[in-house]
Design a protein around this motif. Structure first.
Motif, short mmCIF file in Angstrom:
data_model
loop_
_atom_site.label_atom_id
_atom_site.label_comp_id
_atom_site.label_asym_id
_atom_site.label_seq_id
_atom_site.Cartn_x
_atom_site.Cartn_y
_atom_site.Cartn_z
N TRP A 87 61.67 12.27 33.36
CA TRP A 87 60.65 13.30 33.63
C TRP A 87 59.82 12.96 34.87
O TRP A 87 59.37 13.85 35.58
CB TRP A 87 59.75 13.46 32.40
N ASP A 88 59.59 11.69 35.12
CA ASP A 88 58.97 11.24 36.37
C ASP A 88 60.04 10.58 37.21
O ASP A 88 60.70 9.64 36.77
CB ASP A 88 57.83 10.25 36.09
N ALA A 138 60.17 4.96 38.96
CA ALA A 138 59.92 5.96 37.93
C ALA A 138 59.08 5.37 36.81
O ALA A 138 59.41 4.32 36.25
CB ALA A 138 61.25 6.48 37.38
N LYS A 139 58.01 6.07 36.46
CA LYS A 139 57.15 5.60 35.37
C LYS A 139 57.68 6.04 34.02
O LYS A 139 57.54 5.32 33.03
CB LYS A 139 55.73 6.15 35.58
N ASP A 182 60.93 15.89 41.37
CA ASP A 182 60.22 15.11 42.39
C ASP A 182 60.96 15.12 43.72
O ASP A 182 60.33 14.97 44.77
CB ASP A 182 60.04 13.67 41.90
#
Length: 540
Positions: free
Chosen positions: A126-127, A121-122, A149
């Motif tokens: 949210w990512d 996760a970056k 995702d």
């Protein structure tokens, strides 16, 4: 609130990946998942996972091919059924499996072996992906978040929000022996592999669970236990935090009991008591993982990690409240498709407003919502396209809450309104709903058809605009909105509240000269526009 453009922005172009993940194709509707058995070894140093998933399901139709989902970067080692290795074909993140004949009504189980380095996760949550971090002492601190995702980032499954495992899931994670593993539900077993310096933790969920809610957290955790008395029944809360945060957690997490009591009062019983309730400390902000709500805020009701978590007048930790709200709105009452994400996020934010009203009064709640309203963008409708894996976040949070606030004042009967909210949550507990389901529920319980109002707010990007003009002893008004829009609103005339029912046609009411008129836009989501032409008989 931002003025909307004349035309809405386009929804994202449908990709082949999102078509395969978003649509319920025959290869997915042919089976209904009953249970997931997840077993994986997590190599923290290599950021690598390896294991298998047993999917138990019932056949909804006769079939010889089905689809499950697994990120294409993950290696598929094999799919097995009745001691046979099955032939597979991969397309994007979808895997198609050729089965021998399976007949409608059959119960069956198949195994998927896989391994790989899952997406990192970056910008969690949210990512999506794994979060490989170190705690303040430099020790491994691992978690995962994947809403939007997809859980297929790290384990194989039927990755659609509409199909939850009816009988829950069992998760066994093998991890380095110095780490404690926390997952959803109840901890069933811990076993040690002294030779390989590993421990295996088995957790179990007995209830249906959203796929993206299944989670794993690794760290130097300690248990912080608490109890809650609700209606004469005592239940245990068993939180997990890093060892050096035990004292602050023991004090800060006490407020979870107040939050739970509020939700049970307004929206019915917590549905997962047999799986427990716990808060789990993580390195990112937090997520609504069912029965294992993750928390990464700042241990302070006034100074959260993100500014929005601190705007609750000091009465609650906004992050703790919002993610717990999803145990009712999102985890229990779940959108049938992510296009209806306002049911999760808008209802969670609206719950925040109701909690403030419950604790501090109506006027403070209005102040809270007025501050929130500044964040509405009005770029696209908050209900998006179905069957496209489109997760309609964005305005679904604040605008969704404001639509609920508006609807409350349109109905203009708090007893009816709060009964609608609670009974809808109770009647649809552990179920899936759409915007249309909520509309029909409101219609049934009020006897009034709100279809045009719902269309304006949910399916167009523009809130309605009330055009008005005061001229001597007359007050003119009309809606600039979709055809047939006739939502009633309230105004104050010389301090007295009065209801009007504007339409797209010009109307007027008689008032005394020099009356002071205030449109109660703190109760309704709308724009106001003074229009001199309304006072002219030939106005169009």
């Amino acid at each position: 609130m931002a003025m909307p453009p004349d035309e809405p922005e386009s929804f994202p172009k449908l990709t082949e990946r999102n078509r395969l993940l978003g649509d319920l194709l025959p290869e997915r509707t042919c089976y209904d998942v009953k249970h997931y058995l997840i077993n994986m070894d997590i190599d923290v140093d290599k950021k690598y996972i390896k294991g298998f998933v047993d999917i138990s399901a019932s056949a909804e139709e006769n079939f010889t091919s089905l689809q499950f989902d697994l990120a294409r970067k993950m290696k598929l080692n094999g799919v097995y059924y009745l001691d046979q290795t099955l032939k597979t074909t991969r397309k994007k993140d979808a895997v198609f499996v050729e089965f021998p004949n399976v007949n409608k009504g059959d119960n069956f189980t198949f195994r998927i072996d896989y391994e790989g380095r899952p997406l990192e996760a970056k910008r969690p949550p949210w990512d999506g992906g794994f979060v490989w971090e170190k705690d303040k002492k430099g020790r491994p601190y691992v978690s995962v978040a994947c809403e939007g995702d997809g859980a297929g980032l790290w384990w194989p499954l039927k990755d659609h929000i509409a199909d939850e495992p009816d009988d829950g899931a069992t998760m066994t994670f093998t991890v380095p022996e110095e780490l404690f593993c926390v997952s959803n539900g109840r901890l069933l077993d811990i076993s040690s592999d002294i030779k390989n310096k590993k421990k295996s933790y088995t957790w179990s969920v007995n209830n249906p669970i959203n796929n993206y809610n299944i989670s794993v957290q690794l760290g130097h955790y300690v248990s912080v236990q608490d109890t809650i008395n609700r209606n004469g029944v005592t239940d245990t809360l068993n939180h997990y935090v890093l060892d050096y945060h035990e004292e602050v957690a023991r004090n800060h997490f006490k407020q979870a009991k107040t939050v739970i009591r509020f939700f049970e009062k307004y929206f019915g019983d917590y549905q997962w008591w047999d799986d427990g309730y716990k808060l789990v400390e993580v390195s990112y902000l937090g997520m609504e993982h069912q029965s294992a709500v993750t928390y990464g805020n700042n241990w302070d009701n006034w100074r959260g990690t993100r500014s929005w978590t601190s705007k609750y007048y000091g009465i609650v930790d906004g992050l703790l409240f919002h993610e717990t709200a999803h145990e009712w709105w999102g985890n229990s009452v779940t959108a049938i498709d992510p296009a209806h994400m306002w049911i999760h996020e808008g209802m969670a934010v609206y719950s925040e407003a109701l909690f403030i009203e419950d604790q501090l009064g109506y006027n403070v709640m209005v102040d809270f919502l007025l501050d929130k309203r500044k964040g509405i963008k009005n770029k696209v409708p908050i209900v998006g396209p179905r069957n496209q894996n489109y997760w309609a976040f964005g305005d679904s949070y604040i605008k969704g809450a404001w639509i609920m606030h508006t609807l409350r004042h349109v109905i203009d009967n708090d007893e009816t309104w709060f009964n609608i909210l609670k009974s809808f949550a109770v009647d649809n507990a552990k179920g899936h709903v759409s915007t249309e389901d909520f509309l029909n529920y409101v219609i049934h319980n009020t006897g009034y058809n709100y279809q045009i109002i719902f269309y304006q707010y949910f399916y167009t990007h523009k809130p309605p605009t009330l055009e008005y003009y005061q001229d001597g002893t007359q007050f003119f008004y009309r809606w600039d909105a979709v055809s047939g829009f006739n939502m009633p609103i309230d105004i104050n005339v010389n301090g007295l509240e009065r209801r009007i029912v504007p339409t797209k046609d010009i109307q007027e009411i008689e008032i005394s000269e020099f009356s002071v008129v205030h449109i109660r836009d703190w109760e309704f989501l709308m724009f106001l526009k003074e229009n001199l032409n309304l006072s002219k008989r030939d106005a169009s």
